[in-house]
Design a protein around this motif. Structure first.
Motif, PDB file in Angstrom:
ATOM      1  N   PRO A 411     -13.869   2.819  -5.737  1.00 53.20           N
ATOM      2  CA  PRO A 411     -14.721   1.843  -6.090  1.00 53.20           C
ATOM      3  C   PRO A 411     -14.173   0.415  -7.039  1.00 53.20           C
ATOM      4  O   PRO A 411     -13.107   0.892  -7.532  1.00 53.20           O
ATOM      5  CB  PRO A 411     -15.849   2.502  -7.159  1.00 53.20           C
ATOM      6  N   ASN A 412     -14.664  -0.546  -6.641  1.00 57.73           N
ATOM      7  CA  ASN A 412     -14.332  -1.718  -7.441  1.00 57.73           C
ATOM      8  C   ASN A 412     -12.933  -2.082  -7.584  1.00 57.73           C
ATOM      9  O   ASN A 412     -12.242  -2.513  -8.250  1.00 57.73           O
ATOM     10  CB  ASN A 412     -14.924  -1.568  -8.837  1.00 57.73           C
ATOM     11  N   MET A 413     -12.331  -1.728  -6.078  1.00 57.14           N
ATOM     12  CA  MET A 413     -10.846  -2.229  -5.891  1.00 57.14           C
ATOM     13  C   MET A 413     -10.616  -2.449  -4.577  1.00 57.14           C
ATOM     14  O   MET A 413     -11.427  -2.121  -3.674  1.00 57.14           O
ATOM     15  CB  MET A 413     -10.265  -0.620  -6.016  1.00 57.14           C
ATOM     16  N   ALA A 414      -9.803  -3.566  -4.602  1.00 52.50           N
ATOM     17  CA  ALA A 414      -9.388  -4.112  -2.976  1.00 52.50           C
ATOM     18  C   ALA A 414      -7.799  -3.928  -2.964  1.00 52.50           C
ATOM     19  O   ALA A 414      -6.960  -3.831  -3.687  1.00 52.50           O
ATOM     20  CB  ALA A 414      -9.763  -5.523  -2.827  1.00 52.50           C
ATOM     21  N   PHE A 415      -7.386  -3.887  -1.635  1.00 55.93           N
ATOM     22  CA  PHE A 415      -5.831  -3.457  -1.255  1.00 55.93           C
ATOM     23  C   PHE A 415      -5.899  -4.836  -0.480  1.00 55.93           C
ATOM     24  O   PHE A 415      -6.355  -4.884   0.534  1.00 55.93           O
ATOM     25  CB  PHE A 415      -5.757  -2.237  -0.636  1.00 55.93           C
ATOM     26  N   VAL A 416      -4.666  -5.640  -0.924  1.00 53.60           N
ATOM     27  CA  VAL A 416      -4.301  -6.844   0.134  1.00 53.60           C
ATOM     28  C   VAL A 416      -2.580  -6.499   0.538  1.00 53.60           C
ATOM     29  O   VAL A 416      -1.961  -6.589  -0.412  1.00 53.60           O
ATOM     30  CB  VAL A 416      -4.508  -8.117  -0.376  1.00 53.60           C
ATOM     31  N   GLY A 417      -2.553  -6.553   1.749  1.00 49.85           N
ATOM     32  CA  GLY A 417      -1.264  -6.529   2.091  1.00 49.85           C
ATOM     33  C   GLY A 417      -0.615  -5.195   2.859  1.00 49.85           C
ATOM     34  O   GLY A 417       0.575  -4.808   2.927  1.00 49.85           O
ATOM     35  N   TYR A 418      -1.618  -4.387   3.162  1.00 49.75           N
ATOM     36  CA  TYR A 418      -1.283  -2.870   3.694  1.00 49.75           C
ATOM     37  C   TYR A 418      -1.409  -2.557   5.064  1.00 49.75           C
ATOM     38  O   TYR A 418      -1.021  -1.752   5.484  1.00 49.75           O
ATOM     39  CB  TYR A 418      -1.952  -1.687   2.737  1.00 49.75           C
ATOM     40  N   VAL A 419      -2.186  -3.443   5.640  1.00 49.58           N
ATOM     41  CA  VAL A 419      -2.336  -3.583   7.070  1.00 49.58           C
ATOM     42  C   VAL A 419      -1.818  -4.818   7.827  1.00 49.58           C
ATOM     43  O   VAL A 419      -2.109  -5.983   7.339  1.00 49.58           O
ATOM     44  CB  VAL A 419      -3.750  -3.652   7.376  1.00 49.58           C
ATOM     45  N   GLU A 420      -0.936  -4.639   8.573  1.00 49.40           N
ATOM     46  CA  GLU A 420       0.049  -5.403   8.885  1.00 49.40           C
ATOM     47  C   GLU A 420      -0.305  -6.173  10.142  1.00 49.40           C
ATOM     48  O   GLU A 420      -1.321  -5.840  10.836  1.00 49.40           O
ATOM     49  CB  GLU A 420       1.570  -5.082   9.334  1.00 49.40           C
TER      50      GLU A 420
END
Length: 515
Positions: A411-420
């Protein structure tokens, strides 16, 4: 007591900058562990490191390069200058806390906070008005820990850098028995020009690996060993990959083969429907033919067969896994001079005088450099709380991220830069534009089941497209990926001025500039 802010961003590389710009209206706090922006461009680059794509394919939509039509590949110094110019232009440096390393993340929300009063299976709002995550940071190696609390957290630490991936060895066959020097490419990147030249000059050097870092290392080693006293550098190659000398194939621009709507129409993509699936199957000979045309050019242009470096797998599989490396101009000329040698080996280990292989041959060495990659998941697991640590993995080996950004179960979290993709800057920026609108409740996420269905579909396509699918790369359906993001934001997905350009010209960040 924790300092409370709405949004926290971990990492000051490409993704962190893109997130800071798009979320700047919420005054985010950006934690950067070092004294510089740039991520891997600052901390994992060598003297010879250059961008792998033309500069016009690697720029923010609202901040073009001053010389964007320059056909040369920018050096890492030029890219760092560009990133600092971008940060200064949009006044992003005021958000960044340098030399501030995140050492722990703690979930402080409860079930009610995580669900935000929505129905079971739905994700809920990203800004709850209450702390959901606490982040512990240390500044400049201080023993004192400062805690911050956030409603929403964006993780931009990336898959590369920081945590070197070191091979495992049998007992008494590891680096400890070797009498020379062993270092990882991450260690090498910290050396200045004088120290790096001194490391290689007159030494028997072994470079383990055959991706971009290993290739650049081999060239720098060869350059340090010019003249009759110079020693050759030997590359230990376990898995071969296709390498490309430039972005022209038989006189045709490379983008025609993979980076236009017409070319990507030949590849499987998510949510394509029955008719599209049938067409994709019928047109598969054209897809294979495009790969063969590129392979034939590379075998003609480069001495791959002479040195035993022609991969057995199709070129398309390296493109589909974001592993296509651009060769330095003098790579094979140094090999022709005998300054770069190649040793194919599936297994190897150390002995006191160098490295030994499973065919019982030995290679004497003074220095062994491991260009064996990085462990991004280890980096995440080191700071994540226990219940969420297991969610970093998935049966496929990839992290399930909806739109390459949201983990359905965190919840309440994003990941940027992990799918190329082929241009990670472009995909980072468009995902952050999508994320900013999601944070502002301009649209809602689908329920968890549908998000998982989407991510699973994408991962299954990657698995069918390339044996190297665990790298989590969307290059063969990147335009479709951007289309779906645009549609979710309420934008038109076709971004060109006319249908001819739409079908046959490449897409880049400029096409997604907000009018």
């Amino acid at each position: 007591m924790a300092v409370f802010s709405k949004i926290g961003i971990i990492g000051g590389g490409i993704s962190g900058l893109a997130a800071a710009k798009q979320l700047s209206g919420h005054s985010p706090v950006v934690f950067e562990a070092t004294d510089s922006l740039g991520g891997v461009w600052k901390h994992c680059s060598f003297r010879s490191t250059k961008l792998q794509t033309p500069r016009c394919d690697y720029e923010f939509s609202d901040f073009p390069w001053t010389e964007r039509d320059n056909s040369s590949f920018p050096s890492y110094e030029e890219i760092l200058d560009y990133l600092y110019s971008y940060a200064s232009h949009f006044d992003l440096l005021k958000f960044v806390k340098f030399n501030t390393k995140v050492v722990e993340i703690r979930f402080v929300g409860d079930r009610e906070t995580a669900d935000c009063g929505v129905k079971p299976g739905e994700y809920g709002s990203l800004l709850t008005g209450r702390p959901v995550w606490e982040v512990a940071v240390q500044t400049n190696q201080s023993d004192t820990v400062q805690w911050y609390a956030f409603e929403f957290l964006v993780v931009c630490t990336g898959k590369y850098g920081d945590e070197p991936k070191i091979p495992t060895f049998p007992r008494n066959k590891g680096p400890e028995v070797f009498q020379g020097q062993v270092l990882h490419s991450l260690d090498y990147s910290k050396l200045d020009q004088e120290a790096s030249t001194e490391l290689f000059k007159g030494k028997k050097v072994v470079v383990v690996g055959y991706k971009k870092s290993a290739i650049d290392l081999a060239v720098e080693c060869a350059e340090a060993n010019q003249g009759p006293e110079g020693q050759p550098c030997t590359m230990v190659v376990r898995t071969l990959h296709w390498t490309v000398p430039h972005y022209s194939i038989w006189g045709l621009p490379f983008y025609l083969f993979y980076s236009t709507r017409s070319s990507q129409f030949l590849h499987e993509r998510p949510n394509q429907g029955l008719l599209r699936t049938l067409l994709c199957h019928l047109l598969s000979p054209m897809r294979r033919a495009a790969s063969k045309i590129i392979e034939s050019y590379l075998v003609w242009k480069l001495p791959l067969q002479k040195y035993g470096l022609k991969p057995d797998h199709p070129f398309e599989e390296d493109y589909a896994s974001c592993q296509m490396a651009i060769l330095p101009e003098n790579f094979f000329s140094e090999a022709d001079k005998g300054k770069i040698l190649f040793k194919r080996a599936s297994k190897w280990w150390f002995y006191e005088g160098g490295v030994q292989f499973d065919d019982n041959t030995k290679l004497e060495a003074d220095v062994v450099v491991l260009a064996t990659g990085y462990d991004g998941k280890k980096k995440l697991k080191a700071i994540f709380p226990g219940p969420f640590r297991s969610l970093m993995e998935f049966p496929s080996g990839m992290m399930p991220l909806y739109r390459g950004t949201i983990h359905p179960f965190i919840p309440n979290m994003a990941f940027v830069g992990y799918v190329e993709s082929v241009s990670n800057l472009h995909t980072a920026e468009i995902r952050c534009k999508w994320l900013a609108r999601l944070v502002d409740d301009r649209f809602k996420l689908p329920n968890v089941e549908k998000m998982l269905e989407q991510t699973t579909t994408e991962m299954e396509i990657m698995k069918r497209t390339t044996r190297f699918y665990k790298r989590n790369c969307i290059s063969t359906f990147s335009i479709n990926h951007s289309d779906e993001i645009c549609e979710e934001m309420g934008w038109t997905s076709w971004r060109k001025k006319n249908w001819l350009a739409e079908v046959f010209s490449p897409y880049n960040s400029q096409d997604y500039e907000e009018k």
